[in-house]
Design an enzyme around this catalytic site. Sequence first.
Site, short mmCIF file in Angstrom:
data_model
loop_
_atom_site.label_atom_id
_atom_site.label_comp_id
_atom_site.label_asym_id
_atom_site.label_seq_id
_atom_site.Cartn_x
_atom_site.Cartn_y
_atom_site.Cartn_z
N GLU A 237 0.80 -1.01 0.08
CA GLU A 237 -0.01 0.15 0.02
C GLU A 237 0.92 1.31 0.08
OE1 GLU A 237 -2.83 2.20 3.21
OE2 GLU A 237 -3.28 0.20 2.93
N CYS A 271 -2.37 8.82 2.36
CA CYS A 271 -1.96 8.41 0.81
C CYS A 271 -2.96 8.71 -0.06
CB CYS A 271 -1.68 6.98 0.89
SG CYS A 271 -3.01 5.77 1.61
#
Length: 463
Positions: A237, A271
């Site tokens: 990720e 993110c």
Amino acid sequence: MSSSLLKVNSPYNQDDLGSIAKMDWPTVSEKLDYALAAFQNRQQWIPVHERVGILERTTRLMMKHHAKLALQIAKEGGKPLKDALVETTRAIDGVRLAIETIRTEAGHVVPVNGTMAAANKMAMTQLEPIGVVVAVSAFNHPLNLIVHQVASAVAAGCPVLVKPANDTPLSCQNFVDLLMEAGLPEAWCQCTVTQDRAVAEALVTDPRVSFFSFIGSPGVGWGLRSKLAPGTRCSLEHGGAAPVILNDSSNLQTTVEAITKGGFYHAGQVCVSVQRVYVHEAIANDFLDVFKERAGQLKVGDPTLIETDVGPLIRKAEVERVDSWVKEAIEQGADLICGGSTIGEQCYEPTILLNPSAESSVSQKEIFGPVVCVYTYNSIDDAIKRANSLPFAFQAAVFTTKLETAMHCYKHLNASAVMVNDHSAFRVDNMPFAGLKQSGLGVGGIQHTIRDMQIEKMLVLSM
């Protein structure tokens, strides 16, 4: 064990928050042996009902220590306390999701008797843990990310070694301690702070590891994936540069409120933080007026104060990097709408840039700071083309009152999720959460992570 210590300091004022032992390779290898031995002794696997009990007791302990856990997040990670309280609540819910998942998980019956060769056979599958998990985590959600990786491994029945970010190891250690207090045997979850990157790489790439879970920068994650031992599975990720599209029918007040939160939440260190906002030229001036006013109202400073909206960046070097990118963008033609300056050595003003060049760092890379870039457009297909132009793809958003516009963006935006009339950083913990292209590999979300950490084992019976 190596006697060296990792000292943990507040990113806001450098207060000493404590320390944690750093481990050399012999120590880490011993921990791997400990975890592997636990997994290989199938008679000692923790049955589902006991895993459920351990995780239920963990949630009760987390609720008891809710305020303490949130304050720890604010102190070591710099996340404003109001958001750290939300993170703690989400982390507790994440453990509950893990419980719900394993209570209802099942294999399936395989319809093999459709062929003559299997006329007298029955086949079925059950789920088993994959093996030893190594989880490497990030600083920006120092409790909730650990829950996603560690609680999932515990729920799946896998022994896990978790390496937290060096900036935020105390929140991780707190969660591991709560698991132990709830009855989890030590071999099944070990907090592992490595002496250096070489030891961390040796841990990740060791052949005793069956699954590698990584949350962090793409350069590190993809590099480690290329070095994994044969047979080690993984999920990655990374970040992105999330695009948001506003068309000429957008409701400016609600839109600005959402974009302000999505762009400046945790100082942009998320993110899927709002980074690139494409605004129809017919409403650009009105949007910028409202957005500038709202950004100027945000309180920047001490993350442990409940009134703070934007805390520090995690390190002084990050403040300097963000400032250099903003200055570069201005030199290359961007208009500075607001912000653009450091606040002391730790904080950065919430900043809005208008029409940075396509070549600027702020247009090409993940900023990971409190900076939102606004670009004007006159054709929504042009906005989509520009939104899709980077080698990253994660979550995106569109603000519109027209269903056809929403569905057009949903169809054509290169993203794993498109939010309509909410910011790109929206997430609940049972959602699939997947970076595409350079933004990641695999699907996050509690139940998806648990499934990644299991194998489906088939039984064929001849009758």
